[in-house]
Design an enzyme around this catalytic site. Structure first.
Site, PDB file in Angstrom:
ATOM      1  N   LYS A  14      81.316  42.355   7.647  1.00 12.27           N
ATOM      2  CA  LYS A  14      81.085  41.719   8.950  1.00 12.27           C
ATOM      3  C   LYS A  14      79.653  41.180   8.987  1.00 12.27           C
ATOM      4  CE  LYS A  14      81.573  42.692  13.936  1.00 12.27           C
ATOM      5  NZ  LYS A  14      81.835  43.731  14.967  1.00 12.27           N
ATOM      6  N   SER A  45      85.429  42.398  18.503  1.00 11.49           N
ATOM      7  CA  SER A  45      84.611  41.391  17.848  1.00 11.49           C
ATOM      8  C   SER A  45      84.841  41.286  16.342  1.00 11.49           C
ATOM      9  CB  SER A  45      83.143  41.687  18.101  1.00 11.49           C
ATOM     10  OG  SER A  45      82.758  42.885  17.459  1.00 11.49           O
ATOM     11  N   SER A  49      85.742  47.123  19.260  1.00 17.98           N
ATOM     12  CA  SER A  49      85.674  46.002  18.316  1.00 17.98           C
ATOM     13  C   SER A  49      86.208  46.265  16.921  1.00 17.98           C
ATOM     14  CB  SER A  49      84.226  45.519  18.185  1.00 17.98           C
ATOM     15  OG  SER A  49      83.878  44.753  19.300  1.00 17.98           O
TER      16      SER A  49
END
Lengths: 495, 493, 89
Positions: A81, A160, A184
């Protein structure tokens, strides 16, 4: 390439074992993933691919494998990420404000992974500064869910960590790192048919991870199976003297905890999670989850978490308040994209006005307001007090049970642009996950079934603080019982 | 109550100044408050900066425990309440040399609470000034505004250095009191070893809050003069600011609560444009840092290592050595000075030693711009010199010359006084025969003065002077005096 | 209100966006208003899930000395310093 010889079909555990058995090389495995990543532009999961670095690392891994010197994750390609700072590799948190920021340092979690032999395929899309539940706030544009319904409408992969969930669902990596501030990791996992594990606050070091809300942020893996999640967490976790909120306790071998035996486990079902307007198929799935656990020898217990209703409002004060301060460092002085201004303050305002997207701006303004003179007590202090009541709810519930079972999300994946119009509606995606962050507990989402449109749905298990072994054990039993084996059709694959 | 002398006259009557000080004292430590970067002064720009100090994304603070100890130590030295539970807060504001966009400080729950300092005023009076609190916080970096026509430059070497902010109560009413407060505070910090007090290098600086009122009235609106970095400037800034405020009010204006800057070149304060915006620091507990807690034993252990502080030392000097409050005050102003004196005075006349230390050593050092550590004359040598006077080997006047030889640059610098006296033949003449001969010679050569002296006994002093001159100052002045009086037939008065 | 908060947060917001933003913010604030229903009398605020003692470092110089890294991503630098538009005090 035939399906049987497609190395990207392997789970992380299978790939690990295959490498050790010399069934294939790390370079072969890595190339398979690099090729798939290169053909996946339509998903926009990777915002920066690093194939050369991956192959160099794979070559080193092959040497170690040949020398019998393999580390736990030797030669296993994963995605990262973009919230994790990676030394020498652009890190932006998917925000324009960071420009081409290239850290000279490596986050503790990714460093742990590389030290255990894993290798990076590239950086994954996410909501800007992890603020969002659909990956639509990314400065690199939305990431698209590999899953589609028959009408081919582009769907969100959740957020997210949408790039992480999409990449794992589309087999663009054996696993991915992710972060979870209000859901998330778990919500995108649920929306993509993957496993998402948010560890206990303090289990993984936050050092080198772009901060969103310091008291809520926690790193964890998204993977295809519970076992893969356990393997990833074993490497990601650990005390770090540079993060004084990281727990100074030893990291067990989480994979070894997966005994498949949950007889006598007390599984709590919180009545307050039966929210209004919950789709009946989610309710049905939840009931099915209870049955699966009972069939495996667990005892189902009704519990009460009376302050659940107030978790989202408390979260939407605490997280933006911390963010408004955490993101003050993006001022165009030391790094990132600067916009010229008439004077220093104008330079700040121009830089931040242009560099932050709308959702980030919204939250920074809410947070700034909540902390400002005259409102602190009514908003921020009140939210902190409610947070304690929420944490105490869990403590009381755990007097009666060992883990909690809930749905992960109130719905399956939704269409792009659907929730953008109303920020509040988007926030409701976190309704089942956010309490876990507020109380600092571990939670995991396991794919459990499909909705009427053929989209994946997840169930969430919540554990006690630092009770990841018990949590993973229960999750694996749930996973086995659910037997989720559906896959998205590869509409995106350009090769 | 304010003494009458502290009031300032205005056209509408007398005014009283009210002063409170926020002193920022750099904690003596090798590493910064929340990072492992060095704190030494004068390094090349941005060389003593860690990723944490530059607020790189994902960086986290880890507290330096030495700084906690130093704050507790200082709190104990200020006889203050030590809070075993305190909280680090973020103070949010934007400034180019504030990398995080917030300063980690302590707001509602500081590590040290109320205490007090006794300040020494002119004429030996003592006054107690209240300490409201002491808290730990990070220093900011340094902005340079004069290096480039369009740019300001930022150096983060200071960013993250530990500071103690020590906040006084508004108990001071003149520039002199404020200066005495800073001097005393600095002495205490130096005694404790918690801050070097070096104002030139910015290790200590003060924000000065000044307001004026008619005696007995409510407090007036205050202005804060930021970052005043010398005791002299503190005095000038207060005097100018008080005068300015009185003039504004007496001209029918109002004082705006604002932040001002002292310009040493012009000797005046001016409004800071950049700080005009209303502050809203949005303090909240730093979620990266757990509350700061420690045990009572930790505090006790520090208390046990506390040195004797200036006030106690001064009292002891007065009680044990019989020194005046003034002399004792001068001697204890710096721990090293007091140590020098005690070493010099060991086993001999303390008052005479104090006179020599203050009158000769300190005066000489002051003139030469040296500190006690650089003194060419050692404490033992000062003691020896005192001994030479008290055993009448030399006179006080000769001692002064000997001291100058020992102190000033030259072949005798740093030598023992007895060697110099011996070598130069400076021993006092105590042989009455020799002195008598000298007295007789002077009397014989000046018959007219003898007549005058008989009428006007004070003339005897002239004879003494002549005799001292003719003996090169070595004659024992008391013996000369007695002989002169006897020979002139004047009764000793 | 939005203008003042945006000023505090140093975010340039276009004039035409202010009304929409104000609506969104008041909707969110209206949502969080529910918190006032909760009786929090005497409840100690919860600032971190971690309840252990603060951990500290020793007073040792272990970091710094890499100005090139510190300045590596600077939008503007000059002679070893970060450079910003001139600040008037």
């Amino acid at each position: 390439m035939t399906q049987d010889s497609d190395l990207t079909r392997l789970t992380l555990a299978q790939a690990r074992d295959g490498l050790r058995a010399k069934s294939f090389s790390a370079q072969e495995l890595t190339r398979s993933f690099i090729d798939r990543v290169a053909a996946s532009d339509k998903l926009n999961a990777y915002i920066l691919a690093t194939p050369e670095l991956a192959l160099e690392a794979a070559t080193r891994s092959d040497k170690r494998l040949a020398d019998g010197d393999a580390r736990p994750l030797e030669g296993l390609p994963i995605g990262v990420k973009d919230l994790f700072c990676t030394s020498g590799v652009r890190t932006t948190a998917c925000s324009d404000i960071l420009g081409d920021f290239t850290p000279t340092y490596e986050s503790k979690v990714t460093e742990n992974l590389w030290q255990d032999g894993a290798l990076m395929l590239g950086k994954l899309n996410n909501d800007e500064f992890a603020m969002g539940s659909s990956n639509e706030t990314s400065a690199f544009g939305p990431c698209i869910n590999p899953w589609q319904t028959d009408d081919k409408t582009p769907l969100v992969p959740g957020g997210s960590s949408g790039g992480s969930s999409a990449a794992v669902a589309a087999r663009l990596g054996l696993a991915a790192t992710a972060t979870d501030t209000g859901g998330s990791i778990r919500q995108p996992a649920a929306l993509t048919g993957t496993v998402g594990l948010k560890p206990t606050y303090g289990r993984c070091s936050r050092w080198g991870i772009v901060a969103f809300a310091s008291s809520l942020d926690q790193a964890g893996p998204i993977a295809r199976t519970v076992r893969d999640s356990a393997i990833m967490l074993t490497s990601m976790a650990g005390h770090d003297a540079r993060d004084t909120t990281s727990a100074d306790i030893s990291v067990p071998d989480f994979e070894a905890a997966l005994t498949g035996d949950i007889r006598g486990l007390r599984v709590g079902v919180p009545q307050e999670y039966r929210v209004d307007a919950m789709p009946s198929e989610i309710e049905t799935l939840w009931q099915q989850g209870m049955d699966w656990m009972r069939d495996a020898g667990a005892e189902i217990v009704d519990v009460s978490l009376p302050h659940t209703k107030y978790a989202l409002p408390a979260y939407y004060i605490i997280a933006p308040a911390e963010a408004s301060s955490n993101l003050a460092r993006y001022d165009g002085v030391r790094y990132g994209a600067r916009k010229p201004g008439a004077d220093i303050d104008d330079m700040y305002a121009q830089t931040r006005g242009a560099g932050f997207g709308e959702e980030v701006q919204r939250r920074l303004l809410i947070g700034t307001y909540a902390l400002s003179a005259g409102y602190y007590d009514a908003y921020y202090l009140k939210a902190l007090q409610v947070r304690r009541l929420i944490a105490q709810d869990f403590e009381k519930a755990y007097e009666k049970c060992d883990v909690l079972l809930t749905p992960t999300t109130p719905s399956a994946a939704f269409a792009l642009d659907k929730a953008q119009a109303d920020p509040l509606e988007m926030y409701l995606n976190d309704v089942f996950t956010v309490t876990v962050n507020l109380a600092g507990l571990p939670g995991i989402s396991v794919p459990a079934g499909l909705d009427a449109n053929g989209l994946p749905l997840g169930l969430q298990l919540i554990g006690k603080a630092f009770g990841e072994e018990e949590l993973l054990r229960a999750a694996e039993v749930l996973e086995t019982a659910a037997g989720f084996s559906s896959e998205p059709t590869e509409w995106w694959n350009a090769s | 109550m304010t003494e009458k002398t502290n009031l300032i006259a205005g056209v509408t009557g007398d005014w009283e100044i009210v002063i409170g000080l926020e002193v920022h004292a750099q904690v003596t430590s090798d590493a910064k408050l929340f990072s492992g970067a060095a704190t030494t002064f004068g390094a090349e720009p941005n060389t003593q900066v860690s990723l944490v100090d530059a607020a790189m994304p994902g960086m986290l603070p880890v507290i330096n425990w030495k700084c906690v100890e130093q704050a507790v130590r200082t709190g104990l030295g200020l006889k203050a309440q030590i809070n075993r539970y305190s909280v680090f807060d973020r103070k949010n504001y934007f400034y180019p040399d504030l990398p995080q966009g917030y300063q980690i400080s302590q707001y509602l729950q500081p590590i040290v609470g109320e205490g007090e300092i006794e300040i020494d005023l002119e004429g030996g009076a003592v006054k107690t000034v209240g300490i409201e609190r002491l808290h730990l916080e990070q220093d900011a970096g340094k902005s340079l505004h004069d290096q480039h026509p369009d740019l300001s430059f930022v150096d983060l070497n200071r960013s993250g250095v530990a500071l103690m902010e020590i906040v006084s109560r508004p108990d001071m009413h003149s520039a002199g009191e404020a200066q005495a407060y800073v001097k005393k505070l600095r002495a205490i910090l130096r005694y404790l070893g918690t801050c070097d007090g070096n104002m030139e290098q910015g290790s200590m600086r003060a924000d000065v809050n000044v307001s004026v009122r008619k005696p007995g009235d409510e407090l007036g609106t205050r202005c804060e003069i930021k970052n005043v970095n010398s005791i002299r400037f503190i005095g000038q800034a207060i005097e100018h600011e008080a005068r300015r405020q009185i003039d504004v009010i007496e001209d029918g204006g109002k004082i705006n609560q604002e932040t001002r800057l002292f310009d040493p070149k012009r000797g005046e304060t001016r409004s800071m444009r950049s700080k005009e915006e209303a502050h809203d620091y949005r303090y909240f507990p730093d979620p990266d840092l757990l509350p700061l807690t420690f045990s009572a034993e930790f505090v006790d252990d520090i208390a046990r290592t506390l040195p004797e502080l200036p006030d106690d030392k001064k009292k002891r000097f007065m009680d044990d050595y019989g020194l005046s409050a003034y002399d004792a005050g001068v001697l204890v102003s710096e721990a090293e000075n007091a140590d020098f004196f005690e070493l010099a005075a060991k086993g001999r006349d303390a008052k005479a030693t104090a006179n020599m230390v203050i009158g000769s050593v300190f005066a000489g050092l002051n003139k030469a711009g040296l500190t006690i550590a650089d003194s060419p004359v050692q404490a033992e040598q000062v003691g020896q010199l005192v001994d030479l006077i008290s055993d009448q080997t030399i006179s006080s006047r000769i001692a002064k010359d000997v001291f100058d030889l020992m102190f000033d640059e030259g072949s005798d610098q740093g030598r023992d006084p007895s060697d110099i006296v011996e070598e130069k033949g400076l021993k006092q003449v105590t042989d009455t025969g020799a002195i008598e001969a000298a007295v007789d010679a002077v009397i014989a050569a000046n018959p007219d003065k003898v007549e005058q002296a008989k009428a006007k006994p004070k003339m005897a002093g002239w004879f003494v002077g002549q005799v001292m001159q003719s003996t090169g100052g070595k004659a024992n002045p008391q013996a000369v005096n007695q002989l002169v009086l006897a020979k002139l037939g004047i009764e000793d008065q | 209100m939005v203008r003042r908060i945006a000023g505090l947060a140093r975010i340039q917001v276009a004039e035409e966006k202010l009304p929409g933003l104000a609506r969104e913010l008041s909707a969110i604030l209206g949502f969080v208003e529910q918190l006032s229903e909760v009786d929090t009398q005497g409840v100690h605020p919860y600032t971190s899930p971690v309840e252990t003692q603060i951990k500290a470092r020793a007073d040792e110089v272990t970091d710094g000395g890499y100005p090139d890294d510190i300045l590596a991503n600077a939008p503007e630098k000059d002679d070893g310093y970060f450079a910003v538009p001139k600040v008037v005090e």
